[in-house]
Enzyme design. Structure first.
Site, PDB file in Angstrom:
ATOM      1  N   LYS A 187     100.517 -14.207-108.687  1.00 21.07           N
ATOM      2  CA  LYS A 187     100.095 -13.587-107.429  1.00 21.07           C
ATOM      3  C   LYS A 187     100.664 -14.393-106.268  1.00 21.07           C
ATOM      4  CE  LYS A 187      95.951 -13.945-105.380  1.00 21.07           C
ATOM      5  NZ  LYS A 187      96.214 -14.067-103.940  1.00 21.07           N
ATOM      6  N   LEU A 235      99.479  -8.736-100.268  1.00 21.80           N
ATOM      7  CA  LEU A 235      99.732  -8.568 -98.829  1.00 21.80           C
ATOM      8  C   LEU A 235      98.462  -8.263 -98.055  1.00 21.80           C
ATOM      9  CD1 LEU A 235     102.968  -6.387 -98.663  1.00 21.80           C
ATOM     10  CD2 LEU A 235     102.747  -8.845 -98.367  1.00 21.80           C
ATOM     11  N   LYS A 236      97.451  -7.801 -98.757  1.00 23.30           N
ATOM     12  CA  LYS A 236      96.179  -7.418 -98.134  1.00 23.30           C
ATOM     13  C   LYS A 236      96.415  -6.626 -96.839  1.00 23.30           C
ATOM     14  CE  LYS A 236      92.995 -10.737-100.066  1.00 23.30           C
ATOM     15  NZ  LYS A 236      93.816 -11.844-100.551  1.00 23.30           N
ATOM     16  N   PRO A 252      97.479   4.074 -91.056  1.00 23.46           N
ATOM     17  CA  PRO A 252      98.205   4.689 -92.174  1.00 23.46           C
ATOM     18  C   PRO A 252      99.722   4.524 -92.094  1.00 23.46           C
ATOM     19  CG  PRO A 252      96.421   6.119 -91.491  1.00 23.46           C
ATOM     20  CD  PRO A 252      96.453   4.984 -90.503  1.00 23.46           C
ATOM     21  N   ASN A 253     100.298   4.776 -90.944  1.00 26.01           N
ATOM     22  CA  ASN A 253     101.755   4.726 -90.838  1.00 26.01           C
ATOM     23  C   ASN A 253     102.303   3.330 -91.133  1.00 26.01           C
ATOM     24  OD1 ASN A 253     104.292   6.023 -90.206  1.00 26.01           O
ATOM     25  ND2 ASN A 253     104.298   4.700 -88.389  1.00 26.01           N
ATOM     26  N   THR A 269      85.797 -12.186-101.588  1.00 25.83           N
ATOM     27  CA  THR A 269      84.874 -13.046-102.363  1.00 25.83           C
ATOM     28  C   THR A 269      84.429 -14.278-101.570  1.00 25.83           C
ATOM     29  OG1 THR A 269      86.875 -13.927-103.390  1.00 25.83           O
ATOM     30  CG2 THR A 269      85.587 -12.386-104.682  1.00 25.83           C
ATOM     31  N   GLN A 322      85.007 -20.135-101.557  1.00 27.16           N
ATOM     32  CA  GLN A 322      84.525 -18.914-102.215  1.00 27.16           C
ATOM     33  C   GLN A 322      83.001 -18.878-102.236  1.00 27.16           C
ATOM     34  OE1 GLN A 322      86.466 -16.572-102.789  1.00 27.16           O
ATOM     35  NE2 GLN A 322      88.387 -17.183-103.741  1.00 27.16           N
TER      36      GLN A 322
HETATM   37  O1  C5P Z   1      91.973 -20.808-105.330  1.00 27.60           O
HETATM   38  P1  C5P Z   1      91.193 -19.577-105.637  1.00 27.60           P
HETATM   39  O2  C5P Z   1      90.989 -19.366-107.119  1.00 27.60           O
HETATM   40  O3  C5P Z   1      89.912 -19.477-104.858  1.00 27.60           O
HETATM   41  O4  C5P Z   1      92.143 -18.401-105.154  1.00 27.60           O
HETATM   42  C1  C5P Z   1      91.757 -17.079-105.084  1.00 27.60           C
HETATM   43  C2  C5P Z   1      92.915 -16.242-104.662  1.00 27.60           C
HETATM   44  O5  C5P Z   1      92.513 -14.881-104.658  1.00 27.60           O
HETATM   45  C3  C5P Z   1      93.457 -16.542-103.279  1.00 27.60           C
HETATM   46  O6  C5P Z   1      94.868 -16.403-103.346  1.00 27.60           O
HETATM   47  C4  C5P Z   1      92.880 -15.471-102.397  1.00 27.60           C
HETATM   48  O7  C5P Z   1      93.729 -15.104-101.358  1.00 27.60           O
HETATM   49  C5  C5P Z   1      92.707 -14.306-103.379  1.00 27.60           C
HETATM   50  N1  C5P Z   1      91.617 -13.377-103.090  1.00 27.60           N
HETATM   51  C6  C5P Z   1      90.306 -13.764-103.003  1.00 27.60           C
HETATM   52  N2  C5P Z   1      89.329 -12.848-102.738  1.00 27.60           N
HETATM   53  C7  C5P Z   1      89.625 -11.570-102.587  1.00 27.60           C
HETATM   54  C8  C5P Z   1      90.938 -11.151-102.707  1.00 27.60           C
HETATM   55  C9  C5P Z   1      91.919 -12.099-102.979  1.00 27.60           C
HETATM   56  O8  C5P Z   1      90.017 -14.951-103.171  1.00 27.60           O
HETATM   57  N3  C5P Z   1      88.674 -10.688-102.394  1.00 27.60           N
END
Ligand code: C5P
Length: 224
Positions: A35, A62-63, A68-69, A116, A183
């Protein structure tokens, strides 16, 4: 037995670090994808490196969160990366999701639900009245409507999401060490798979310190 599927979050700007991650996480027990997120893809050499990465499962995180465009045009603009997956925030709205889906072709479009790193308190701070679970469920319905290929949610919401979303569920916020970092909604790999995750996203627990050793700790954890 089926291999556990792990997306490694390669959160760095250094090509040498990515190469190290790829080399040192290489093993026969896990099915691994990479990723590449905002940090890497916005770095000077990141994009170029990704276009040359062959025979790997790749995920451009890329989130997208735009009209939309713009979402549609951005998906078209990254086609040369030949990634397998790309993300869009479900809160971009149904019209944006549909437009992005139409443009994505073979690339699997993943809808990101509530990050998260957010909990109920943080949601209130940004003006949302509903709690995490209600919002994630609501967004999963929208993802279904837009026929997205996958959803990102925390492993704590998998069972809820699964009731209405039958395609892939990908879960970040995974920890097999004690560190939560930024997190909030975390679970262990075993817990996430028990809840029904298709893919886990794991970053820092694998990529900080001794990557080889961390990978073996994960493999041992999963075989318990
Ligand atoms: O280091 P860690 O395991 O916390 O990384 C989590 C990865 O997942 C990061 O790259 C973060 O951008 C991505 N991510 C996230 N929560 C989301 C979507 C993506 O932590 N809801």
């Amino acid at each position: 037995m089926k291999k556990s599927k792990i997306f490694i979050a390669c959160d760095t700007t250094k090509i040498s670090k990515i190469k190290k991650i790829i080399k040192e996480t290489n093993n026969t027990e896990l099915k691994i994808g990479y990723k590449l997120g905002l940090e890497f893809l916005n770095s000077k050499n990141g994009r170029n490196f990704l276009t040359k990465l062959k025979n790997k499962i790749t995920f451009a995180d890329l989130k997208l969160h735009d009209i939309p465009n713009t979402c549609k045009s951005t998906i078209k603009a990254i086609k040369d990366l030949k990634v397998n997956y790309v993300t869009i925030h479900i809160s971009s709205g149904l019209e944006a999701l549909k437009a992005a889906k139409k443009a994505s072709g073979k690339i699997k479009l993943i809808g990101v639900t509530i990050l998260t790193s957010l909990n109920n308190k943080a949601l209130k701070e940004v003006g949302f009245d509903r709690n995490v679970k209600k919002l994630v469920l609501h967004q999963a319905k929208l993802a279904n409507k837009a026929k997205l290929d996958a959803i990102v949610c925390s492993a704590q919401e998998i069972k809820l999401v699964r009731k209405i979303f039958k395609r892939e569920i990908i879960t970040p916020g995974i920890r097999f060490t004690q560190k939560k970092n930024d997190q909030k909604r975390v679970l262990t790999p075993i817990e996430a798979y028990a809840n029904g995750a298709d893919w886990l996203v794991i970053g820092r627990d694998l990529t900080t310190g001794n990557i080889k050793k961390n990978t073996q700790i994960l493999i041992d954890h999963l075989s318990k």
